[in-house]
Design an enzyme around this catalytic site. Structure first.
Site, PDB file in Angstrom:
ATOM      1  CG  ASP A  83      -1.991   1.461   1.024  1.00 20.03           C
ATOM      2  OD1 ASP A  83      -1.872   1.691   0.529  1.00 20.03           O
ATOM      3  OD2 ASP A  83      -1.685   1.448   2.883  1.00 20.03           O
ATOM      4  CG  ASP A 239      -2.438   2.358   6.415  1.00 16.34           C
ATOM      5  OD1 ASP A 239      -2.266   2.256   5.153  1.00 16.34           O
ATOM      6  OD2 ASP A 239      -2.333   2.679   6.562  1.00 16.34           O
TER       7      ASP A 239
END
Length: 287
Positions: A83, A239
């Site tokens: 990410d 996250d």
């Protein structure tokens, strides 16, 4: 209780976690000795205090892990999917500034950083929708346009790499790597180029109107297909809940980074395969 029989590595403690299983008993002296592993029991309810602001939350997660996550044996993936926001780069302040610029242009009061951080993760349109509760479709479109204009000019005013990001990416130079973000593609491309990170990735996939965003697994499946990697040989690192849900739906291993935008208990409730408190910890988890 349904049990599996596996071959465990030598260890001295009891109760160590292996992947998605917990070792119920072992004191191993020989590396090839067999022992029984049982599935982990369900977790107790998550306290109400762990919930995010109601206007910035699409999903709630009723369970969390009571005990601390213990290290799992090293993993050998051939593909790492990262990410961007909250994982490689801390972009909160620049995103908040762009949203508040849009709100000001519409005669709306600014929102605090903590509130806007809780609204991140589902793309630019959803960010503005959450920042403008009750706003009309025309108001959201105008806000999105002004957000994009401002953010393009202030992409890296305050945004910074998290500690150890460059070193970790260099360490895995021999592995295939991809970046998958819900951030609009033009911002993803510009940010990685200006931070001199683009060269680390074999594929870079950002948000696009014709592409479904995470947690839909389709973009992740497309990355696997394009890079010729089986799900069992891939790991997604992120996250947010979207990263973990998308990874599980695609059948790949998941790693939650606990230093990003979401509370640790929210991520642990989804029972990721791995967790790290800092990105360089991946080096000891992955071989």
């Amino acid at each position: 209780m349904n049990c599996l029989t596996v071959r465990c590595r030598p260890a001295q403690a009891t109760g160590q976690k292996f992947g998605n299983f917990w070792c119920t008993h072992y004191r191993i002296s020989a590396p090839n000795r067999k022992h029984k592993i049982s599935r982990r029991p369900s977790s107790p309810p998550l306290s109400a205090s762990a919930r995010l602001h109601p206007t910035c939350r699409l999903r709630t997660f009723p369970h969390s892990i009571a005990e601390e996550k213990l290290p799992a044996p090293s993993f050998q993936p051939t593909l790492l999917v990262f990410d961007l926001d909250g994982t490689l780069v801390d972009t909160r302040q620049d995103l908040a500034n762009a949203v508040n610029h849009a709100l000001h242009s519409l005669g709306r009061p600014p929102l605090p950083l903590a509130h806007l951080t809780a609204c991140l993760g589902d793309g630019a349109r959803m960010l503005l929708t959450r920042a403008l509760p009750g706003g009309s479709a025309a108001e959201i479109e105008a806000g999105l346009r002004r957000f994009r204009e401002f953010y393009a000019e202030h992409l890296l005013d305050h945004s910074r790499l998290y500690p150890g990001v460059r070193e970790t990416l260099r360490h895995f130079a021999g592995k295939k790597k991809a970046l998958l973000s819900n951030k609009p593609q033009e911002f993803v491309t510009a940010m990685l180029q200006r931070l001199q990170l683009a060269g680390h990735f074999d594929m870079i996939v950002g948000g696009h109107p014709a592409r479904k965003l995470k947690p839909d697994p389709q973009s992740l499946l497309d990355i696997l297909a394009n890079l010729g990697v089986a799900p069992v040989s891939a790991l997604i690192i992120g996250d947010g809940e979207n990263d973990l849900i998308a990874g599980r739906a695609a059948g790949i291993a998941t790693c939650a980074v606990l230093y990003g935008y979401r509370p640790a208990e929210t991520l642990l409730a989804l029972q990721p395969d791995y967790t790290v408190q800092a990105l360089p910890e991946l080096i000891s988890l992955i071989t």
